[in-house]
Design a protein around this motif. Sequence first.
Motif, mmCIF file in Angstrom:
data_model
loop_
_atom_site.group_PDB
_atom_site.id
_atom_site.type_symbol
_atom_site.label_atom_id
_atom_site.label_comp_id
_atom_site.label_asym_id
_atom_site.label_seq_id
_atom_site.Cartn_x
_atom_site.Cartn_y
_atom_site.Cartn_z
ATOM 1 N N MET A 1 0.839 -1.169 0.000
ATOM 2 C CA MET A 1 0.000 0.000 0.000
ATOM 3 C C MET A 1 0.896 1.249 0.000
ATOM 4 N N ALA A 2 0.520 2.255 -0.760
ATOM 5 C CA ALA A 2 1.323 3.472 -0.887
ATOM 6 C C ALA A 2 1.197 4.344 0.359
ATOM 7 N N LYS A 3 2.255 5.155 0.587
ATOM 8 C CA LYS A 3 2.270 6.066 1.732
ATOM 9 C C LYS A 3 1.043 6.971 1.745
ATOM 10 N N ALA A 4 0.697 7.474 0.578
ATOM 11 C CA ALA A 4 -0.425 8.409 0.492
ATOM 12 C C ALA A 4 -1.710 7.764 0.999
ATOM 13 N N ALA A 5 -1.930 6.518 0.635
ATOM 14 C CA ALA A 5 -3.152 5.828 1.049
ATOM 15 C C ALA A 5 -3.205 5.649 2.564
ATOM 16 N N ILE A 6 -2.043 5.498 3.172
ATOM 17 C CA ILE A 6 -1.990 5.245 4.607
ATOM 18 C C ILE A 6 -1.970 6.541 5.422
ATOM 19 N N TYR A 7 -1.180 7.525 4.999
ATOM 20 C CA TYR A 7 -0.896 8.686 5.837
ATOM 21 C C TYR A 7 -1.470 10.022 5.380
ATOM 22 N N PHE A 8 -1.910 10.128 4.135
ATOM 23 C CA PHE A 8 -2.326 11.416 3.593
ATOM 24 C C PHE A 8 -3.424 12.091 4.419
ATOM 25 N N GLU A 9 -4.515 11.388 4.680
ATOM 26 C CA GLU A 9 -5.650 11.979 5.403
ATOM 27 C C GLU A 9 -5.258 12.439 6.802
ATOM 28 N N GLU A 10 -4.485 11.612 7.511
ATOM 29 C CA GLU A 10 -4.061 11.975 8.857
ATOM 30 C C GLU A 10 -3.121 13.179 8.817
ATOM 31 N N ALA A 11 -2.214 13.197 7.867
ATOM 32 C CA ALA A 11 -1.290 14.321 7.740
ATOM 33 C C ALA A 11 -2.053 15.602 7.419
ATOM 34 N N GLN A 12 -3.013 15.519 6.546
ATOM 35 C CA GLN A 12 -3.824 16.688 6.196
ATOM 36 C C GLN A 12 -4.602 17.178 7.416
ATOM 37 N N ARG A 13 -5.191 16.289 8.178
ATOM 38 C CA ARG A 13 -5.931 16.668 9.389
ATOM 39 C C ARG A 13 -5.012 17.357 10.398
ATOM 40 N N LEU A 14 -3.826 16.802 10.577
ATOM 41 C CA LEU A 14 -2.868 17.395 11.512
ATOM 42 C C LEU A 14 -2.465 18.797 11.078
ATOM 43 N N TYR A 15 -2.331 19.003 9.782
ATOM 44 C CA TYR A 15 -1.934 20.316 9.269
ATOM 45 C C TYR A 15 -3.102 21.307 9.313
ATOM 46 N N VAL A 16 -4.242 20.884 8.792
ATOM 47 C CA VAL A 16 -5.389 21.789 8.652
ATOM 48 C C VAL A 16 -6.065 22.067 9.995
ATOM 49 N N GLN A 17 -6.409 21.026 10.716
ATOM 50 C CA GLN A 17 -7.217 21.192 11.925
ATOM 51 C C GLN A 17 -6.387 21.389 13.191
ATOM 52 N N GLU A 18 -5.260 20.711 13.275
ATOM 53 C CA GLU A 18 -4.438 20.812 14.477
ATOM 54 C C GLU A 18 -3.387 21.908 14.379
ATOM 55 N N GLY A 19 -3.128 22.382 13.160
ATOM 56 C CA GLY A 19 -2.196 23.492 12.976
ATOM 57 C C GLY A 19 -0.728 23.117 13.123
ATOM 58 N N LEU A 20 -0.402 21.829 12.969
ATOM 59 C CA LEU A 20 0.988 21.399 13.118
ATOM 60 C C LEU A 20 1.814 21.769 11.890
ATOM 61 N N SER A 21 3.099 21.946 12.116
ATOM 62 C CA SER A 21 4.025 22.204 11.006
ATOM 63 C C SER A 21 4.331 20.883 10.310
ATOM 64 N N LEU A 22 4.928 20.971 9.132
ATOM 65 C CA LEU A 22 5.286 19.750 8.401
ATOM 66 C C LEU A 22 6.310 18.925 9.173
ATOM 67 N N ASP A 23 7.259 19.594 9.812
ATOM 68 C CA ASP A 23 8.255 18.876 10.619
ATOM 69 C C ASP A 23 7.587 18.129 11.771
ATOM 70 N N ALA A 24 6.651 18.795 12.434
ATOM 71 C CA ALA A 24 5.949 18.167 13.547
ATOM 72 C C ALA A 24 5.112 16.984 13.067
ATOM 73 N N ILE A 25 4.485 17.127 11.922
ATOM 74 C CA ILE A 25 3.676 16.035 11.370
ATOM 75 C C ILE A 25 4.552 14.838 11.065
ATOM 76 N N SER A 26 5.710 15.083 10.487
ATOM 77 C CA SER A 26 6.651 14.000 10.198
ATOM 78 C C SER A 26 7.010 13.248 11.476
ATOM 79 N N GLN A 27 7.231 13.981 12.546
ATOM 80 C CA GLN A 27 7.559 13.344 13.828
ATOM 81 C C GLN A 27 6.371 12.567 14.383
ATOM 82 N N VAL A 28 5.181 13.159 14.308
ATOM 83 C CA VAL A 28 3.975 12.487 14.811
ATOM 84 C C VAL A 28 3.754 11.177 14.059
ATOM 85 N N LEU A 29 4.049 11.180 12.786
ATOM 86 C CA LEU A 29 3.875 9.974 11.973
ATOM 87 C C LEU A 29 5.065 9.025 12.085
ATOM 88 N N GLY A 30 5.910 9.281 13.049
ATOM 89 C CA GLY A 30 7.038 8.392 13.321
ATOM 90 C C GLY A 30 8.125 8.420 12.269
#
Length: 131
Positions: A1-30
Amino acid sequence: MAKAAIYFEEAQRLYVQEGLSLDAISQVLGGKVSRRTLYNWKIQGDWDEKRRSYLKQTEDIQSQLTRLAQIAMKEALANPTPHNIYAVMKAISALKMWQGVKVIEEEAEKTEKSTEALKEIIRAIASEEIR
């Protein structure tokens, strides 16, 4: 399964709704999604516009709840019936919930005491205005 299928929605939610930076999102996603990939997703998905829209919507709802609480308070001060006092407490609770304040049982107990104190204050104000 591709990364986008697994992580895209969660990454978008973290950016849009939680206001996290891209660096922080990368860390949250391990570290499973690189900053570069997140940046590409952000551009392709127009996350900045989605974030602005989300923040605007959130501000609108919060300002409406604040206005509702103000109206309820004015009504309770003008006509201190139990119904109006209860409306004030409900409006304030809704505003707190929207702002992310978690009301625990201890707070609910304080609210009951505060409701009684508020009733006394309103009665005192009303009796002063009658004189």
